[in-house]
Design an enzyme around this catalytic site. Sequence first.
Site, PDB file in Angstrom:
ATOM      1  N   SER A  76      11.411  22.127 -35.569  1.00  0.00           N
ATOM      2  CA  SER A  76      11.742  20.891 -36.285  1.00  0.00           C
ATOM      3  C   SER A  76      13.064  20.319 -35.800  1.00  0.00           C
ATOM      4  CB  SER A  76      11.784  21.146 -37.788  1.00  0.00           C
ATOM      5  OG  SER A  76      12.720  22.143 -38.078  1.00  0.00           O
ATOM      6  N   ASP A  77      13.276  19.074 -36.161  1.00  0.00           N
ATOM      7  CA  ASP A  77      14.530  18.407 -35.825  1.00  0.00           C
ATOM      8  C   ASP A  77      14.844  17.379 -36.901  1.00  0.00           C
ATOM      9  OD1 ASP A  77      16.551  18.176 -33.487  1.00  0.00           O
ATOM     10  OD2 ASP A  77      16.171  16.113 -34.107  1.00  0.00           O
ATOM     11  N   THR A  78      16.118  17.260 -37.230  1.00  0.00           N
ATOM     12  CA  THR A  78      16.571  16.306 -38.253  1.00  0.00           C
ATOM     13  C   THR A  78      17.691  15.437 -37.701  1.00  0.00           C
ATOM     14  OG1 THR A  78      16.058  17.876 -40.040  1.00  0.00           O
ATOM     15  CG2 THR A  78      17.570  16.087 -40.582  1.00  0.00           C
TER      16      THR A  78
END
Length: 194
Positions: A76-78
């Site tokens: 994931s990436d934010t």
Amino acid sequence: MLRNKLKKYILILASGSPRRQQFFKDLDLDFEIRLKEIEEIYPPELKAHEITNYLAELKASAYEGELNPNEILITSDTIVWHNDKALGKPKDEQDAFEILKSLSNATHEVITSVCFKTNEKIEILHEITKVTFNELSEESIRYYLENYKPYDKAGSYGIQEWIGFIGVSKIEGSYANVMGMPTDKVYEYLNNLA
């Protein structure tokens, strides 16, 4: 509940983030952690969720050819998206100060993409949450940076920390997403898979 349904799978969380690891524990899922260093560079023309989708998939692609048939890799990436640009993790204290000053008395978006990779396919979902800050005084920003050192966080803040309690006036969307994982969507995806 879901843990039993997923018995035939091995979940692999490719994230060093203590918050994401805690989410998986709190969702009562069995999982392994596998980490690789990835240089998080994306094409400059990408915007908003295109960036997080790209980076989540980039992180997953590092495991190409390494997964067993029963393994599901989750990356994931934010980012914080504000004034038409991506705010990642701050470079240093001054950068963190400038970022928080820019978020003061304004609304920004927190965007997280989650990539699910198996030997057969890759699927990506993303979530956008709008967060509005009250006006933050320079004194409160400095206090927060000195005491909480949020240098590993996109947008230079953790909503679950002091600054979130005193500074955030409104949230539209998933609270967990602002902490780095849209847990409801992840749970739903895994439930449908099982």
